[in-house]
Design a protein around this motif. Structure first.
Motif, short mmCIF file in Angstrom:
data_model
loop_
_atom_site.label_atom_id
_atom_site.label_comp_id
_atom_site.label_asym_id
_atom_site.label_seq_id
_atom_site.Cartn_x
_atom_site.Cartn_y
_atom_site.Cartn_z
N PHE A 125 0.81 -1.22 0.00
CA PHE A 125 0.00 0.00 0.00
C PHE A 125 0.84 1.27 0.00
CE2 PHE A 125 -2.75 -3.24 1.77
CZ PHE A 125 -3.96 -2.99 1.13
N THR A 126 0.24 2.30 -0.58
CA THR A 126 0.79 3.65 -0.46
C THR A 126 -0.26 4.54 0.20
OG1 THR A 126 -0.05 4.40 -2.62
CG2 THR A 126 2.15 3.37 -2.57
N VAL A 127 0.21 5.54 0.92
CA VAL A 127 -0.67 6.55 1.51
C VAL A 127 -0.23 7.90 0.97
CG1 VAL A 127 -1.50 7.63 3.63
CG2 VAL A 127 -0.99 5.17 3.60
N ASN A 128 -1.13 8.53 0.24
CA ASN A 128 -0.82 9.82 -0.41
C ASN A 128 0.43 9.71 -1.28
OD1 ASN A 128 -3.00 10.93 1.01
ND2 ASN A 128 -1.70 11.45 2.75
N GLY A 129 0.56 8.55 -1.96
CA GLY A 129 1.66 8.37 -2.90
C GLY A 129 2.94 7.82 -2.31
N HIS A 130 2.99 7.65 -0.99
CA HIS A 130 4.21 7.16 -0.35
C HIS A 130 3.99 5.75 0.20
CE1 HIS A 130 5.96 11.18 -0.55
NE2 HIS A 130 4.81 11.65 -0.07
N LYS A 131 4.92 4.86 -0.09
CA LYS A 131 4.82 3.49 0.40
C LYS A 131 4.83 3.47 1.93
CE LYS A 131 7.31 -0.92 0.49
NZ LYS A 131 8.53 -1.64 0.04
N VAL A 132 3.88 2.71 2.50
CA VAL A 132 3.81 2.57 3.96
C VAL A 132 3.70 1.08 4.29
CG1 VAL A 132 2.49 3.07 6.05
CG2 VAL A 132 2.67 4.81 4.26
N ASP A 133 4.59 0.59 5.14
CA ASP A 133 4.55 -0.82 5.52
C ASP A 133 4.48 -1.00 7.04
OD1 ASP A 133 7.08 -0.06 6.23
OD2 ASP A 133 8.14 -1.46 4.91
#
Length: 208
Positions: A125-133
């Motif tokens: 997933f990305t949040v607002n275009g940034h990958k978040v893990d």
């Protein structure tokens, strides 16, 4: 990092209610709590004296297990909630609901919060275009969560698209299954959170 690695179904049996930790299995006759609706262990059927403290502790354990957090992290959420304006119990639930793994589950992209946690940790997933893990990542109003282009055709997301509409998505989220995107309209008020817990018991427990 500490984590629970035992059987999820034992947790449901300990709380004497379905916590929906195993996705679709929880709605079938194979759910262990349907077969053995009493706590696990040699003395599971024994009658226990339900003191006020025990009721509060069980409610705290139930809430923590539903959202998949351990004691230290849960305590930190409570302390943050107690420092915010409004009712501490409502704030606590709102903080737990804003976790990314919960949002992925609520949106129907995962069959359970545990699966949602795994998908997030694997970097889908990305949040607002940034990958978040990070499963505990806190979403905010107007955040846009998307499945990464390289993951869209992965089996979990193909299944999720095929099952669109089978589970009700809460009004505070908007899901675009064609783009595999989630829009966060805002964090939910207590009355729209359907988690079956008595948060006031948890507040009373930690306020002693």
């Amino acid at each position: 990092m500490a984590r629970y690695t035992g059987p999820d179904c034992k947790r449901c049996r300990r709380e004497k209610t379905k916590l929906y930790l195993k996705g679709a299995k929880c709605d079938t006759p194979k759910c262990p709590i349907e077969i053995r609706p009493y706590p696990p262990g040699e003395h599971g059927r024994a009658r226990t004296k339900e003191s006020e403290y025990l009721l509060q502790m069980r409610e705290k354990q139930k809430m923590a297990r539903i959202y998949g957090v351990l004691e230290k992290q849960f305590r930190n959420y409570f302390e943050e909630a107690s420092g915010q304006q409004g009712k501490t119990g409502d704030n606590l639930l709102r903080l737990l609901e804003s976790r990314l793994d919960n949002v992925v589950y609520r949106a129907g992209f995962a069959a359970s919060r545990d699966m949602g946690r795994q998908l997030v940790k694997h970097g889908h997933f990305t949040v607002n275009g940034h990958k978040v893990d990070i499963p505990s990542f806190r979403v905010s109003e107007n955040d846009i969560i998307e499945v990464r282009a390289s993951s869209v055709e992965s089996t979990p997301f193909v299944v999720a698209r095929a099952q669109v509409g089978e589970r009700t998505v809460p009004a505070w989220l908007e899901v675009n299954p064609d783009r595999m995107m989630i829009l966060v309209h805002g964090l939910p008020a207590r009355q729209v959170i359907d988690t079956a817990v008595q948060e006031q018991l948890v507040v009373e427990l930690y306020s002693k």
